[in-house]
Design a protein around this motif. Structure first.
Motif, PDB file in Angstrom:
ATOM      1  N   GLN A 177      71.900  77.119  64.715  1.00 59.86           N
ATOM      2  CA  GLN A 177      72.244  75.878  64.038  1.00 59.86           C
ATOM      3  C   GLN A 177      72.060  76.047  62.537  1.00 59.86           C
ATOM      4  O   GLN A 177      70.978  76.423  62.078  1.00 59.86           O
ATOM      5  N   SER A 226      62.002  74.351  71.497  1.00 59.16           N
ATOM      6  CA  SER A 226      61.630  73.761  70.212  1.00 59.16           C
ATOM      7  C   SER A 226      62.201  74.525  69.024  1.00 59.16           C
ATOM      8  O   SER A 226      62.079  74.072  67.893  1.00 59.16           O
ATOM      9  N   TYR A 285      73.019  63.678  71.985  1.00 66.16           N
ATOM     10  CA  TYR A 285      71.683  64.188  71.734  1.00 66.16           C
ATOM     11  C   TYR A 285      71.160  63.618  70.413  1.00 66.16           C
ATOM     12  O   TYR A 285      71.929  63.297  69.508  1.00 66.16           O
ATOM     13  N   ARG A 286      69.837  63.559  70.324  1.00 63.61           N
ATOM     14  CA  ARG A 286      69.176  63.206  69.067  1.00 63.61           C
ATOM     15  C   ARG A 286      68.201  64.328  68.718  1.00 63.61           C
ATOM     16  O   ARG A 286      67.458  64.814  69.581  1.00 63.61           O
ATOM     17  N   GLN A 287      68.227  64.721  67.458  1.00 70.45           N
ATOM     18  CA  GLN A 287      67.400  65.827  67.018  1.00 70.45           C
ATOM     19  C   GLN A 287      66.598  65.430  65.791  1.00 70.45           C
ATOM     20  O   GLN A 287      67.134  64.867  64.843  1.00 70.45           O
ATOM     21  N   GLU A 317      62.952  70.550  65.352  1.00 75.26           N
ATOM     22  CA  GLU A 317      62.836  70.491  66.803  1.00 75.26           C
ATOM     23  C   GLU A 317      64.197  70.683  67.445  1.00 75.26           C
ATOM     24  O   GLU A 317      65.235  70.594  66.793  1.00 75.26           O
ATOM     25  N   GLY A 318      64.197  70.934  68.751  1.00 76.73           N
ATOM     26  CA  GLY A 318      65.455  71.051  69.467  1.00 76.73           C
ATOM     27  C   GLY A 318      66.035  69.686  69.780  1.00 76.73           C
ATOM     28  O   GLY A 318      65.325  68.684  69.827  1.00 76.73           O
ATOM     29  N   PRO A 319      67.354  69.607  70.005  1.00 74.12           N
ATOM     30  CA  PRO A 319      67.976  68.334  70.382  1.00 74.12           C
ATOM     31  C   PRO A 319      67.446  67.841  71.718  1.00 74.12           C
ATOM     32  O   PRO A 319      67.112  68.631  72.599  1.00 74.12           O
TER      33      PRO A 319
END
Lengths: 111, 112
Positions: free
Chosen positions: A38, A104, B35-37, B41-43
């Motif tokens: 990402q 994470s 999704y919310r991120q 942090e990961g989504p």
């Protein structure tokens, strides 16, 4: 319940050094596993996915490789890192056709 | 190449206001996920919509899947600072159960 572990959380590596990021899943068997990258504050780019041990599909030709030595272990590697490999790497798993559960993440900075 | 266009890219509003985020494509999806991120942090999966025209509600969040399964929207009522984050939509391809097409994300900031 299913959990996903990804480490390390942050990593600073020099250009030309090797890379190994590890992801493990608990509480499920034969999961579909994914590695994403990402860019800052943006969407996700699929790098690799795996539907079983030793089965790896690559989405983007690049300096990275992936392996799945065990059912619930997924590893992202590089022999020689490039500056352009910097980013936020995310591991994820999913039951077929359903939502993903993400780790994470690992913030990789190549210097 | 399948694309999923998400808009707006960035939204900053006051607490209590309403907002809508859109995901649009020319392709049909078997399902669409939101999704919310949060930073670093990961989504986290919020919802999956599967049926054309489907509406799902999650407290103050309302998700809708277009009748033709090409688009989706997320509406937040009376936004709160805790809603701040990056919202991502992702469509499941008809020809593959393993891959999602991702939107570029909407960065949402709710000011108190």
């Amino acid at each position: 319940s299913q959990t996903i572990h990804q480490w390390p959380a942050t990593l600073v590596q020099p250009v030309g050094s090797p890379l190994s990021l590890e992801c493990t899943v608990e509480g499920t068997s034969n999961p579909n596993l994914y590695w994403y990258r990402q860019a800052a504050g943006r969407g996700l780019q699929l790098l690799f996915y795996s539907v079983g041990i030793g089965q790896i599909s690559s989405e983007v030709p690049q300096n990275l490789s992936a392996s799945r030595p065990q059912d619930r272990q997924f590893i992202l590697s590089s022999k020689k890192l490039l500056l352009s490999d910097s980013g936020f790497y995310l591991c994820a798993w999913s039951p077929l056709g359903y939502g993903y559960t993400f780790g994470s993440g690992t913030r990789l900075t190549v210097v | 190449t399948q694309l999923l266009e998400q808009s707006p890219q960035f939204l900053s509003i006051q607490e209590g206001e309403n907002l809508t985020v859109y995901c649009n494509s020319s392709s049909v999806f078997s399902s669409l996920q939101w999704y919310r991120q949060e930073p670093g942090e990961g989504p986290v999966l919020l919802v999956t919509v599967v049926t054309g025209g489907e509406v799902k509600k999650l407290k103050r969040l309302t998700f809708q899947f277009g009748d033709a399964r090409k688009d989706s929207s997320l509406h937040i009522t009376a936004a709160q600072p805790g809603d701040t984050g990056l919202y991502l939509c992702a469509g499941a391809r008809l020809d593959s159960n393993y891959q999602l097409i991702w939107g570029a994300g909407t960065k949402l900031i709710i000011k108190p």
